[in-house]
Design an enzyme around this catalytic site. Structure first.
Site, PDB file in Angstrom:
ATOM      1  N   TYR A 150      21.813  37.210  48.488  1.00 23.28           N
ATOM      2  CA  TYR A 150      23.019  37.784  47.867  1.00 23.28           C
ATOM      3  C   TYR A 150      22.685  39.095  47.140  1.00 23.28           C
ATOM      4  CZ  TYR A 150      27.126  37.661  44.735  1.00 23.28           C
ATOM      5  OH  TYR A 150      28.263  37.947  44.028  1.00 23.28           O
ATOM      6  N   LYS A 174      24.125  42.729  47.956  1.00 22.15           N
ATOM      7  CA  LYS A 174      24.943  43.421  46.956  1.00 22.15           C
ATOM      8  C   LYS A 174      24.366  44.791  46.599  1.00 22.15           C
ATOM      9  CE  LYS A 174      28.501  40.845  46.104  1.00 22.15           C
ATOM     10  NZ  LYS A 174      29.756  41.253  46.772  1.00 22.15           N
TER      11      LYS A 174
HETATM   12  P1  NAI Z   1      35.703  33.485  45.602  1.00 28.15           P
HETATM   13  O1  NAI Z   1      34.851  32.559  46.410  1.00 28.15           O
HETATM   14  O2  NAI Z   1      36.803  32.894  44.793  1.00 28.15           O
HETATM   15  O3  NAI Z   1      36.337  34.623  46.502  1.00 28.15           O
HETATM   16  C1  NAI Z   1      35.767  35.119  47.677  1.00 28.15           C
HETATM   17  C2  NAI Z   1      36.832  35.137  48.743  1.00 28.15           C
HETATM   18  O4  NAI Z   1      36.309  35.744  49.918  1.00 28.15           O
HETATM   19  C3  NAI Z   1      37.286  33.721  49.117  1.00 28.15           C
HETATM   20  O5  NAI Z   1      38.699  33.623  48.994  1.00 28.15           O
HETATM   21  C4  NAI Z   1      36.819  33.573  50.566  1.00 28.15           C
HETATM   22  O6  NAI Z   1      37.690  32.775  51.360  1.00 28.15           O
HETATM   23  C5  NAI Z   1      36.780  35.012  51.037  1.00 28.15           C
HETATM   24  N1  NAI Z   1      35.882  35.184  52.173  1.00 28.15           N
HETATM   25  C6  NAI Z   1      34.646  34.690  52.338  1.00 28.15           C
HETATM   26  N2  NAI Z   1      34.124  35.058  53.521  1.00 28.15           N
HETATM   27  C7  NAI Z   1      35.076  35.817  54.130  1.00 28.15           C
HETATM   28  C8  NAI Z   1      35.139  36.506  55.372  1.00 28.15           C
HETATM   29  N3  NAI Z   1      34.103  36.442  56.226  1.00 28.15           N
HETATM   30  N4  NAI Z   1      36.243  37.195  55.671  1.00 28.15           N
HETATM   31  C9  NAI Z   1      37.298  37.263  54.802  1.00 28.15           C
HETATM   32  N5  NAI Z   1      37.302  36.618  53.614  1.00 28.15           N
HETATM   33  C10 NAI Z   1      36.202  35.917  53.279  1.00 28.15           C
HETATM   34  O7  NAI Z   1      34.697  34.279  44.640  1.00 28.15           O
HETATM   35  P2  NAI Z   1      34.936  35.502  43.631  1.00 28.15           P
HETATM   36  O8  NAI Z   1      34.100  35.212  42.445  1.00 28.15           O
HETATM   37  O9  NAI Z   1      36.371  35.799  43.458  1.00 28.15           O
HETATM   38  O10 NAI Z   1      34.212  36.702  44.401  1.00 28.15           O
HETATM   39  C11 NAI Z   1      34.848  37.898  44.789  1.00 28.15           C
HETATM   40  C12 NAI Z   1      33.792  38.976  44.977  1.00 28.15           C
HETATM   41  O11 NAI Z   1      33.186  39.269  43.725  1.00 28.15           O
HETATM   42  C13 NAI Z   1      32.643  38.546  45.904  1.00 28.15           C
HETATM   43  O12 NAI Z   1      32.243  39.665  46.667  1.00 28.15           O
HETATM   44  C14 NAI Z   1      31.551  38.150  44.939  1.00 28.15           C
HETATM   45  O13 NAI Z   1      30.287  38.250  45.522  1.00 28.15           O
HETATM   46  C15 NAI Z   1      31.787  39.176  43.841  1.00 28.15           C
HETATM   47  N6  NAI Z   1      31.184  38.824  42.571  1.00 28.15           N
HETATM   48  C16 NAI Z   1      31.691  37.818  41.820  1.00 28.15           C
HETATM   49  C17 NAI Z   1      31.110  37.537  40.602  1.00 28.15           C
HETATM   50  C18 NAI Z   1      31.667  36.506  39.698  1.00 28.15           C
HETATM   51  O14 NAI Z   1      31.165  36.415  38.553  1.00 28.15           O
HETATM   52  N7  NAI Z   1      32.659  35.746  40.088  1.00 28.15           N
HETATM   53  C19 NAI Z   1      29.902  38.247  40.129  1.00 28.15           C
HETATM   54  C20 NAI Z   1      29.515  39.329  40.956  1.00 28.15           C
HETATM   55  C21 NAI Z   1      30.128  39.578  42.147  1.00 28.15           C
END
Ligand code: NAI
Length: 303
Positions: A165, A169
């Protein structure tokens, strides 16, 4: 002055839940028409259903906004191209792309399979590359674009169990660095967002009291600024719990040691001077960094 998105068209990937959902709702509330993309899999990237994204679309419409659902996996370039075409056919433009989709496959590096490493790179890095590649000509033609890459503190600074990851990133930061240079003359600005938020992705990783402070809505202002007409270019904005910071990849002043046979020993001895942070800067480009080294050498030869 308010940040206004009236007339803009935005694509938010992974917008069925978590941060992406908040991004989509906020852009729509400020006047943007939004493509709500989500594959609908679980946090590890397994399975798929459009119902979460569909309900975000319904939420936007119920509030008087305009939205479209799209179930493309960002790993599938053909499907991503169809998603951009869907936005073009319906609204004739794409102004904003928020690359947000992501999954986790955490394990210590010793235990991680290469399959889990590749999959995480594929979703985060190649997913963002696919979406960006598909919107790039559309943005170039209109001389306007705002692209937000979702990076992470894991990439910037490392976290145990997240080598795949973190690598993916930080790769997005590298992608942003070059695209922000290439996009500038076309009015395309590219920035990174490093969020911290309580979502299903961070469930169990932090104590409950900490998670409560980290509501996903607190990240949204940073996304809105990076997606706005007034956006900066080439910024890494960190956001969480109402706090905002910028991360920089800096360069120290360093030393010139020349080409002599004892340079390895001299370098070992001078390492504290090389890493000393007083006067550090952020080079404008990779070429700028290299030319500083050449500059040091030329100065030494002239002295
Ligand atoms: P989340 O798991 O709630 O959201 C990620 C979304 O991406 C999900 O709805 C999932 O269905 C969708 N997804 C996954 N693979 C996919 C694909 N191949 N095509 C289309 N959609 C796809 O997690 P969150 O926390 O909302 O994450 C959003 C972004 O923020 C991610 O890129 C994550 O890595 C990043 N992030 C989040 C952090 C946090 O503290 N929550 C910290 C740093 C980065």
């Amino acid at each position: 002055m308010g940040l206004d998105f009236e007339g803009r068209v935005a694509i938010v990937t992974g917008a069925g839940g978590g941060l992406g959902r908040q991004h989509a709702l906020a852009l729509a509330a400020r006047g943007a028409r939004v493509v709500v993309n989500d594959l609908g899999g679980d946090v590890h990237g397994d399975g798929g259903s459009m119902s979460a994204a569909q309900s975000v679309v319904q939420e936007i419409r119920a509030a008087g906004g305009q939205a479209l659902v799209n179930g493309a996996s960002v790993t599938d370039f053909d499907a991503v191209q169809r998603m951009v075409q869907q936005a073009m056919d319906t609204w004739g433009r794409v102004d904003i792309l928020v690359n947000n989709a992501g999954i986790l496959r955490d394990k210590s590096f010793a235990k991680m399979t290469l399959e889990d490493f590749r999959l995480v790179l594929d979703v985060h890095l190649m997913g963002a590359v696919h979406c960006t590649k598909a919107v790039w000509p559309v943005m170039q033609a209109r001389q306007y674009g705002r692209i937000v890459m979702t990076t992470s503190s894991s990439g910037l600074y490392g976290n145990f169990g997240q080598s795949n990851y973190g690598a993916a990133k930080l790769a997005l930061v590298g992608l942003m660095q070059t695209l922000s240079i290439e996009g500038e003359k076309y009015g395309i600005r590219v920035n990174c967002l490093a969020p911290t938020a309580a979502t299903r992705m961070t469930q169990g990783l932090m104590p409950e009291a900490v998670l409560q402070a980290l509501e996903p809505q607190a990240v949204v202002p940073a996304m809105l600024v990076l997606a706005s007409q007034e956006a900066p270019n080439r910024t890494i904005l960190c956001a969480g719990a109402g706090g905002f910071e910028a991360a920089h990849i800096t360069l120290t002043q360093g030393v010139y040691l020349g080409l002599g046979p004892d340079v390895p020993e001299q370098l070992a001895e001078n390492l504290p001077r090389v890493t000393e942070r007083t006067g550090e800067t952020v080079p404008r480009s990779g070429g700028d960094q290299g030319s500083r080294e050449v500059g040091k050498a030329m100065k030494a030869h002239l002295a």
